[in-house]
Scaffold this motif. Sequence first.
Motif, short mmCIF file in Angstrom:
data_model
loop_
_atom_site.label_atom_id
_atom_site.label_comp_id
_atom_site.label_asym_id
_atom_site.label_seq_id
_atom_site.Cartn_x
_atom_site.Cartn_y
_atom_site.Cartn_z
N LYS A 78 0.82 -1.22 0.00
CA LYS A 78 0.00 0.00 0.00
C LYS A 78 0.86 1.27 0.00
O LYS A 78 0.53 2.24 -0.66
CB LYS A 78 -0.93 0.00 1.23
N GLU A 98 -1.08 -4.78 2.72
CA GLU A 98 -2.45 -5.23 3.01
C GLU A 98 -2.52 -6.72 2.75
O GLU A 98 -2.31 -7.19 1.64
CB GLU A 98 -3.46 -4.50 2.13
N LYS A 103 -3.61 -4.68 7.81
CA LYS A 103 -2.34 -4.05 7.42
C LYS A 103 -1.17 -4.61 8.22
O LYS A 103 -1.30 -4.88 9.42
CB LYS A 103 -2.41 -2.55 7.61
#
Length: 256
Positions: A78, A98, A103
């Motif tokens: 990300k 991700e 996360k």
Amino acid sequence: MIYRKEALENQSNKNFSNISLVRPFSKTLYIYLLLLTTTLIATFLFTGEYTRYISVKGITLPEDGYIKIQTNESGLIKNQYFKVGDHVKKNDLLYTLEINGYKKEIRSPVDGSISIINSIANKFQKKERTMMIITPSNKLKINLYLESQYISKVKINNKVLLKYDSYPYQTYGIREGYIYKISNMAYSASDIDPDNLILNNDKKGEIYFLIEVKIKESNKKYYENKIEERAGLTLTAEIKQDRKKIIAWILTPFKN
């Protein structure tokens, strides 16, 4: 005709006068200069000393090697927070991934600089694939590659003068180091430098020994500009050999 004795003696003195020989000044000066020059040359040959050096190629490397950044899970990258050349601190955030809806943060395990980046934002990252390589900010070592014919002439603790290719020594000065490790086996040029980036020669069949050098921190010889030492700098090193009287070096070829 009758002459008096005194008159004859007087005439004799007039015909024969004293002769004084004077050496030309220029010739005298020449002799003195010749003697002085000969004395100076002899003194230089018998008292002067000369040190030989072996010139070899090398490269700077971190003492603890490079750090590979990887993840044990696959996911989408990300965010990417650093680029090549950036300096990082231990625990700095490098990436966010991700993975299955959550996360994961990837942080730096050391202080150092980013040498290589393989993974960028918005790309899928496979597990155990190297994302980036970090060069630690600890002390550097130098690997030198010595041709096998000179291996008998170098010893542990030999002094080494270092001239970085990217920093001309006429401007940046010369660094000093010392040999602390010599390999027990030799390597081919293709094993050491397959892309010919360091040795930069055509001696494909030459055999080299690996010489490891540490930089002397107490003997930094900088001029007006400071050398920014980092891993990956190519250089030329001069390894100090024995020191002899100049006359001994001259007579060496004539010894049996």
